[in-house]
Design an enzyme around this catalytic site. Structure first.
Site, PDB file in Angstrom:
ATOM      1  CB  CYS A 164      -0.452   0.083   1.425  1.00 54.44           C
ATOM      2  SG  CYS A 164      -2.001  -1.182   1.474  1.00 54.44           S
TER       3      CYS A 164
HETATM    4  N1  LIG Z   1      -3.160  -5.690   1.866  1.00 53.95           N
HETATM    5  C1  LIG Z   1      -3.366  -4.405   2.059  1.00 53.95           C
HETATM    6  O1  LIG Z   1      -3.060  -4.079   3.615  1.00 53.95           O
HETATM    7  C2  LIG Z   1      -4.449  -2.872   1.577  1.00 53.95           C
HETATM    8  C3  LIG Z   1      -5.378  -2.236   2.498  1.00 53.95           C
HETATM    9  C4  LIG Z   1      -6.248  -1.901   2.827  1.00 53.95           C
HETATM   10  C5  LIG Z   1      -6.572  -1.569   1.065  1.00 53.95           C
HETATM   11  N2  LIG Z   1      -5.761  -1.770  -0.314  1.00 53.95           N
HETATM   12  C6  LIG Z   1      -6.584  -1.548  -0.821  1.00 53.95           C
HETATM   13  O2  LIG Z   1      -7.305  -2.583  -1.281  1.00 53.95           O
HETATM   14  C7  LIG Z   1      -6.957  -3.061  -2.759  1.00 53.95           C
HETATM   15  C8  LIG Z   1      -6.237  -4.549  -2.942  1.00 53.95           C
HETATM   16  O3  LIG Z   1      -5.546  -5.088  -2.070  1.00 53.95           O
HETATM   17  P1  LIG Z   1      -4.917  -6.925  -2.223  1.00 53.95           P
HETATM   18  O4  LIG Z   1      -3.746  -6.641  -1.366  1.00 53.95           O
HETATM   19  O5  LIG Z   1      -5.882  -6.750  -1.298  1.00 53.95           O
HETATM   20  O6  LIG Z   1      -4.889  -7.035  -3.746  1.00 53.95           O
HETATM   21  P2  LIG Z   1      -4.191  -8.484  -3.951  1.00 53.95           P
HETATM   22  O7  LIG Z   1      -3.647  -8.269  -5.204  1.00 53.95           O
HETATM   23  O8  LIG Z   1      -4.046  -9.529  -2.797  1.00 53.95           O
HETATM   24  O9  LIG Z   1      -6.041  -8.785  -4.280  1.00 53.95           O
HETATM   25  C9  LIG Z   1      -7.180  -8.537  -5.566  1.00 53.95           C
HETATM   26  C10 LIG Z   1      -6.853  -9.804  -6.118  1.00 53.95           C
HETATM   27  O10 LIG Z   1      -8.541  -9.697  -7.275  1.00 53.95           O
HETATM   28  C11 LIG Z   1      -7.817 -10.891  -7.830  1.00 53.95           C
HETATM   29  N3  LIG Z   1      -8.449 -10.389  -8.877  1.00 53.95           N
HETATM   30  C12 LIG Z   1      -8.257  -9.415 -10.320  1.00 53.95           C
HETATM   31  N4  LIG Z   1      -8.550  -9.247 -11.375  1.00 53.95           N
HETATM   32  C13 LIG Z   1      -9.630  -9.826 -11.016  1.00 53.95           C
HETATM   33  C14 LIG Z   1     -11.081  -9.585 -11.738  1.00 53.95           C
HETATM   34  N5  LIG Z   1     -10.732  -9.172 -12.636  1.00 53.95           N
HETATM   35  N6  LIG Z   1     -11.879  -9.869 -11.097  1.00 53.95           N
HETATM   36  C15 LIG Z   1     -12.005 -11.107  -9.978  1.00 53.95           C
HETATM   37  N7  LIG Z   1     -10.449 -11.138  -9.270  1.00 53.95           N
HETATM   38  C16 LIG Z   1      -9.838 -10.409  -9.554  1.00 53.95           C
HETATM   39  C17 LIG Z   1      -6.598 -11.379  -8.357  1.00 53.95           C
HETATM   40  O11 LIG Z   1      -6.371 -12.579  -8.700  1.00 53.95           O
HETATM   41  C18 LIG Z   1      -6.251 -11.276  -6.470  1.00 53.95           C
HETATM   42  O12 LIG Z   1      -6.571 -12.790  -5.863  1.00 53.95           O
HETATM   43  C19 LIG Z   1      -6.179  -2.570  -2.831  1.00 53.95           C
HETATM   44  O13 LIG Z   1      -6.770  -1.444  -4.214  1.00 53.95           O
HETATM   45  C20 LIG Z   1      -5.072  -2.165  -2.149  1.00 53.95           C
HETATM   46  O14 LIG Z   1      -4.510  -1.324  -2.221  1.00 53.95           O
HETATM   47  C21 LIG Z   1      -4.786  -3.212   0.570  1.00 53.95           C
END
Ligand SMILES: NC(=O)c1ccc[n+]([C@@H]2O[C@H](COP(=O)([O-])OP(=O)(O)OC[C@H]3O[C@@H](n4cnc5c(N)ncnc54)[C@H](O)[C@@H]3O)[C@@H](O)[C@H]2O)c1
Length: 417
Positions: free
Chosen positions: A262
């Site tokens: 992030c």
């Molecule tokens: N990881 C954190 O600590 C955190 C905390 C707060 C906010 N965020 C935000 O939340 C969002 C997600 O982060 P994350 O860490 O969970 O990401 P991540 O990469 O772990 O998860 C995203 C998921 O989406 C899937 N994906 C991609 N394209 C897709 C589609 N078209 N249809 C269905 N699935 C699809 C991927 O396979 C993956 O499993 C980001 O914007 C991030 O900035 C993350």
């Protein structure tokens, strides 16, 4: 409620599992087949404390699929898709675009549906990018025919479940009353302040919060680097500062800097966006600069002990960007390992959860067991996993990026203390 989650990664799977535990019926939709199969077996595909147990407990209320048409069976869809950085530091919205197309096509066939965006997206993205895609693909009007809310997520990896269930606040950006009521109902049992805003304010609250936290860390690292030269213990400084309610002790642990999925991408995206508006975010630009230099200090210290580290056996403890996660995105271990490789050191590494992920980018280094790391010319501590506290460091040369008190039994030097 019947809830679908688009994107079952760190945020999506934690959100889905916690909502299932609150008696909602949840469908997780992810393009990654392996993740889907694992979730359906009740096994978390990522490491997050308590997640596997909670998933197994709620197996009958949560299913996973790769097919987005399952959104139809639900009333609410959370968008939890990744928003990584592009090479030019802009935010990559391709996953969000595909997700919005998929949801739009389903909304076309439904009377009412609520879309809740949890992904971190720059101010204006909901209004100028997501809603137009949803409207185009559904032929319907946001706010009138379907609801939209921007509900940023603030969970921390390693404490994600605890944070989701006990948030400091819930931010809800929405611009129609029906959606606002549905979100109030969804979050009615959460006893924390709820901040209602428009879309863009909700988006900016997330960016400003991450930017502020990263600033705190770079600030204390800069103070720490200076304190080290003065032989002052920067942790005592942080303790003394932290009692001031205006400052707060959290995020004042100096060390090798911030990483993760992030802070780096969010701060770069905000700086890049501001530049387009002819606004230079000078503080944040320097916050990034301090952070880029910080992990390399550990190698500078190493070089005080060995004029050349070529051929030296260097043991590395910790590869994940912080403890209690297998996530290595922007881990500070990455620049350290790169530098050690450049200097032709012989590298042995250990991490309790992140070695498989790390192998994908550094297949050429030795992945070792924890005890073998102790047989090195020097040991670098890059993540403060609790199991590293139990090692016998006596007589070993330790350079610590995380302030592991137990390691002080060794021949010890801290990165900025
Ligand atoms: N990881 C954190 O600590 C955190 C905390 C707060 C906010 N965020 C935000 O939340 C969002 C997600 O982060 P994350 O860490 O969970 O990401 P991540 O990469 O772990 O998860 C995203 C998921 O989406 C899937 N994906 C991609 N394209 C897709 C589609 N078209 N249809 C269905 N699935 C699809 C991927 O396979 C993956 O499993 C980001 O914007 C991030 O900035 C993350």
């Amino acid at each position: 409620m019947n809830i679908s989650i688009l994107g079952a990664g760190y945020v999506g799977l934690v959100t889905g599992t916690c909502l299932a535990n609150m008696n909602h019926d949840v469908i997780c939709i992810d393009v990654n087949k392996k993740k889907v199969e694992s979730i359906n077996k009740g096994i978390a595909p990522i490491y997050e404390i308590g997640l596997s147990e909670l998933l197994a407990k709620n197996k009958n209320r949560i299913i996973a699929t790769t097919n987005p048409s399952n959104i139809k069976k639900t009333d609410i869809t959370f968008i939890c898709l990744g928003t990584p950085s592009k090479k030019n530091r802009n935010i990559d919205l391709s996953n969000i675009k595909q997700g919005a197309i998929d949801i739009g096509k389903i909304i076309k066939q439904k009377d009412w549906h609520v879309v809740i965006i949890k992904s971190t997206i720059l101010p204006g993205t909901t209004k100028d990018f997501i809603i137009p895609i949803l409207e185009k693909n559904s032929g319907k009007k946001a706010g009138r025919d379907f609801g939209v809310a921007m509900n940023p997520e603030f969970l921390k990896e390693g404490k994600a479940i605890q944070d989701f269930l006990n948030p400091d606040r819930i931010v809800i950006g929405t611009e129609d009353d029906k959606t606002k009521k549905i979100l109030k109902k969804l979050y009615e049992n959460f006893r924390c302040p709820k901040v209602f805003t428009g879309f863009s304010e909700a988006e900016m609250i997330k960016y400003a919060s991450n930017a502020f936290l990263a600033t705190k860390i770079s600030f204390i690292n800069e103070i720490g680097n200076f304190c080290k030269k003065l032989d002052i213990d920067t942790y005592k400084i942080a303790d003394g500062m932290g009692y001031d309610k205006r400052i707060e002790r959290a995020f004042l642990n100096s060390g090798i800097g911030w990483g993760g999925s992030c802070f780096p991408k969010d701060i770069k995206a905000l700086i890049t966006m501001a530049n387009k508006y002819d606004e230079k975010l000078k503080i944040l630009e320097n916050v990034v600069k301090v952070n880029d230099l910080q992990p390399l200090k550990i190698v500078e210290i190493l070089k005080k002990h060995f004029p050349s580290i070529k051929g030296k056996n260097i043991g590395v403890l910790g590869l994940s960007f912080k403890k209690d996660t297998d996530d290595i995105r922007e881990s500070r271990a990455i620049p350290v390992i790169k530098k050690l490789l450049q200097e032709k050191a012989i590298i042995k590494v250990y991490d309790p959860k992140a070695m498989d992920n790390f192998k994908k980018i550094f297949p050429q280094i030795n992945y070792s067991n924890i005890n073998n790391i102790l047989n090195s010319d020097a040991i670098l501590i890059l993540t403060d996993w609790d199991e590293f506290r139990k090692l016998n460091y006596k007589g070993k040369l330790i350079i610590d990026g995380r302030r592991l008190e137990e390691a002080k039994q060794g021949i010890y030097e801290g990165i900025c203390w």
